[in-house]
Design an enzyme around this catalytic site. Sequence first.
Site, PDB file in Angstrom:
ATOM      1  N   CYS A  19     -48.298 -21.134 -37.165  1.00 34.19           N
ATOM      2  CA  CYS A  19     -49.590 -20.809 -36.548  1.00 34.19           C
ATOM      3  C   CYS A  19     -49.596 -19.353 -36.079  1.00 34.19           C
ATOM      4  O   CYS A  19     -48.633 -18.904 -35.465  1.00 34.19           O
ATOM      5  CB  CYS A  19     -49.855 -21.736 -35.362  1.00 34.19           C
ATOM      6  SG  CYS A  19     -50.275 -23.411 -35.897  1.00 34.19           S
TER       7      CYS A  19
ATOM      8  N   GLU B   3     -49.852 -15.609 -31.623  1.00 30.69           N
ATOM      9  CA  GLU B   3     -48.612 -16.368 -31.395  1.00 30.69           C
ATOM     10  C   GLU B   3     -47.485 -15.808 -32.251  1.00 30.69           C
ATOM     11  O   GLU B   3     -46.348 -15.660 -31.801  1.00 30.69           O
ATOM     12  CB  GLU B   3     -48.849 -17.850 -31.740  1.00 30.69           C
ATOM     13  CG  GLU B   3     -47.774 -18.764 -31.176  1.00 30.69           C
ATOM     14  CD  GLU B   3     -46.898 -19.400 -32.222  1.00 30.69           C
ATOM     15  OE1 GLU B   3     -45.699 -19.058 -32.263  1.00 30.69           O
ATOM     16  OE2 GLU B   3     -47.379 -20.230 -33.002  1.00 30.69           O
TER      17      GLU B   3
ATOM     18  N   ARG C 244     -44.314 -21.751 -26.148  1.00 33.71           N
ATOM     19  CA  ARG C 244     -43.755 -20.810 -27.134  1.00 33.71           C
ATOM     20  C   ARG C 244     -43.135 -19.592 -26.448  1.00 33.71           C
ATOM     21  O   ARG C 244     -43.218 -18.467 -26.946  1.00 33.71           O
ATOM     22  CB  ARG C 244     -44.830 -20.335 -28.119  1.00 33.71           C
ATOM     23  CG  ARG C 244     -45.517 -21.430 -28.886  1.00 33.71           C
ATOM     24  CD  ARG C 244     -44.605 -22.088 -29.898  1.00 33.71           C
ATOM     25  NE  ARG C 244     -45.328 -22.943 -30.807  1.00 33.71           N
ATOM     26  CZ  ARG C 244     -45.604 -24.225 -30.574  1.00 33.71           C
ATOM     27  NH1 ARG C 244     -45.206 -24.805 -29.451  1.00 33.71           N
ATOM     28  NH2 ARG C 244     -46.264 -24.937 -31.464  1.00 33.71           N
TER      29      ARG C 244
HETATM   30  N1  EPU Z   1     -58.192 -28.777 -36.853  1.00 33.80           N
HETATM   31  C1  EPU Z   1     -59.344 -28.481 -37.543  1.00 33.80           C
HETATM   32  N2  EPU Z   1     -59.282 -27.533 -38.533  1.00 33.80           N
HETATM   33  C2  EPU Z   1     -58.146 -26.885 -38.862  1.00 33.80           C
HETATM   34  C3  EPU Z   1     -56.968 -27.187 -38.141  1.00 33.80           C
HETATM   35  C4  EPU Z   1     -57.011 -28.150 -37.136  1.00 33.80           C
HETATM   36  O1  EPU Z   1     -60.413 -29.037 -37.283  1.00 33.80           O
HETATM   37  O2  EPU Z   1     -58.174 -26.036 -39.764  1.00 33.80           O
HETATM   38  C5  EPU Z   1     -58.246 -29.816 -35.816  1.00 33.80           C
HETATM   39  C6  EPU Z   1     -57.465 -31.055 -36.243  1.00 33.80           C
HETATM   40  O3  EPU Z   1     -58.249 -31.899 -37.044  1.00 33.80           O
HETATM   41  C7  EPU Z   1     -57.094 -31.669 -34.924  1.00 33.80           C
HETATM   42  C8  EPU Z   1     -56.942 -30.461 -34.009  1.00 33.80           C
HETATM   43  O4  EPU Z   1     -57.616 -29.380 -34.643  1.00 33.80           O
HETATM   44  O5  EPU Z   1     -58.128 -32.453 -34.445  1.00 33.80           O
HETATM   45  C9  EPU Z   1     -55.473 -30.108 -33.761  1.00 33.80           C
HETATM   46  O6  EPU Z   1     -54.837 -29.813 -34.999  1.00 33.80           O
HETATM   47  P1  EPU Z   1     -53.269 -30.033 -35.236  1.00 33.80           P
HETATM   48  O7  EPU Z   1     -52.864 -31.417 -34.895  1.00 33.80           O
HETATM   49  O8  EPU Z   1     -52.957 -29.519 -36.596  1.00 33.80           O
HETATM   50  O9  EPU Z   1     -52.569 -29.164 -34.135  1.00 33.80           O
HETATM   51  P2  EPU Z   1     -52.783 -27.662 -33.699  1.00 33.80           P
HETATM   52  O10 EPU Z   1     -53.174 -27.662 -32.273  1.00 33.80           O
HETATM   53  O11 EPU Z   1     -53.670 -26.933 -34.638  1.00 33.80           O
HETATM   54  C10 EPU Z   1     -50.337 -27.333 -32.854  1.00 33.80           C
HETATM   55  C11 EPU Z   1     -49.317 -26.259 -32.950  1.00 33.80           C
HETATM   56  C12 EPU Z   1     -48.523 -26.392 -34.232  1.00 33.80           C
HETATM   57  C13 EPU Z   1     -47.881 -27.765 -34.280  1.00 33.80           C
HETATM   58  C14 EPU Z   1     -48.994 -28.821 -34.207  1.00 33.80           C
HETATM   59  C15 EPU Z   1     -48.437 -30.221 -34.150  1.00 33.80           C
HETATM   60  C16 EPU Z   1     -49.978 -24.183 -31.878  1.00 33.80           C
HETATM   61  C17 EPU Z   1     -50.632 -22.866 -32.041  1.00 33.80           C
HETATM   62  N3  EPU Z   1     -49.954 -24.961 -32.958  1.00 33.80           N
HETATM   63  O12 EPU Z   1     -51.295 -27.093 -33.877  1.00 33.80           O
HETATM   64  O13 EPU Z   1     -47.478 -25.425 -34.179  1.00 33.80           O
HETATM   65  O14 EPU Z   1     -47.150 -27.922 -35.484  1.00 33.80           O
HETATM   66  O15 EPU Z   1     -49.754 -28.625 -32.980  1.00 33.80           O
HETATM   67  O16 EPU Z   1     -47.792 -30.416 -32.928  1.00 33.80           O
HETATM   68  O17 EPU Z   1     -49.475 -24.497 -30.803  1.00 33.80           O
HETATM   69  C18 EPU Z   1     -46.607 -23.275 -34.775  1.00 33.80           C
HETATM   70  O18 EPU Z   1     -46.137 -23.215 -33.645  1.00 33.80           O
HETATM   71  O19 EPU Z   1     -46.446 -22.354 -35.593  1.00 33.80           O
HETATM   72  C19 EPU Z   1     -47.387 -24.446 -35.159  1.00 33.80           C
HETATM   73  C20 EPU Z   1     -47.928 -24.558 -36.358  1.00 33.80           C
END
Ligand code: EPU
Length: 302
Positions: A227, A297, A175
């Site tokens: 996020c 972020e 990012r």
């Molecule tokens: N999870 C939870 N509870 C929650 C949210 C997530 O347990 O409330 C768990 C999910 O079940 C999963 C893991 O955390 O096992 C990862 O969750 P997710 O796949 O939603 O990905 P993330 O790491 O939370 C990142 C990026 C998102 C992007 C997604 C998909 C960051 C901060 N976030 O989220 O980007 O859309 O991967 O690639 O890097 C953004 O940049 O604004 C953003 C939303």
Amino acid sequence: MSLTLTRDVLLKERTTLRLGGPVLAEAVVSCEAGLDELARALPGLGGQPLALGAGSNILAGDGPHALVLVRAASGSRADATPEVSTQTEGSAGKTILVRAGAGLRLPRLLGFCQHAGLTGLEGLTGVPGSVGGGVAMNAGSYGVELGALLTRVRVWTPEGGLVWRKAEDCAFGYRHFNPELTAGFWLVWEAEFALRAEAPFAVRSRMEAAYAKKKATQPVTARSAGCVFKNPAGTSAGRLLDEAGVKGKRLGGMAFSTLHANFLVNEGNGTAAEALELLEYGRARVFDRFGLDLETEVKVLP
Ligand code: EPU
């Protein structure tokens, strides 16, 4: 008009989180001649220039901001289409170069790729930003980062005007993007991505799959800024916030999403003061529980 200057603009009208007070002015630049006009106008407008794309990663304070919003409207017209050219590379096969103006919305760029049969960007389905904002923050989703597909970027600075920078001369991170041109103000004007030809139906089905996944796990239609915290190495901030009991926590008109704990949502009449208090609450809960200090972020404009 190549440069449109407007006073009385509220950041809440320009950000997807729908928060933020007044700025000094907004400058919308629709063609290259407007950039020269902008260079002349900026010193007289006062405050600091702030490049703004779709406003989808900003948490702006409620009070007045000594800022001039600068918006590149290059590629933002309803009939604007990216420019396509083909570059043949040895063993890697055919690369299709796609040039898009900074003001083009990412969903429209993805729609174009779907119809033209171009693969590479599908992971970004459902990301609401603009090409300029997406490059400027190296937007990413489902394993795709815009920076990884960028071949060159056309950047404007008030001192140097427009220049093309090769991707290898720029700095990229999680990012994070910097054209490494200046310590001062810069604006993404145009970007070129290297994509590959693929059957339109295959591109479409990958986009549909990415969107379905996103819709099931993120509040894609809510007023949010994506996020709010970066993921610490090896883990998800959303998961940490969820396990620390922050998911669904509300304050006034703001809340951590019940679908994904790393999203703050404005339920209609939220304020930035409430959003900032919730942000600090979430950070403190995760620190207490896991000893990890989450890094913000979303771009906070105090
Ligand atoms: N999870 C939870 N509870 C929650 C949210 C997530 O347990 O409330 C768990 C999910 O079940 C999963 C893991 O955390 O096992 C990862 O969750 P997710 O796949 O939603 O990905 P993330 O790491 O939370 C990142 C990026 C998102 C992007 C997604 C998909 C960051 C901060 N976030 O989220 O980007 O859309 O991967 O690639 O890097 C953004 O940049 O604004 C953003 C939303």
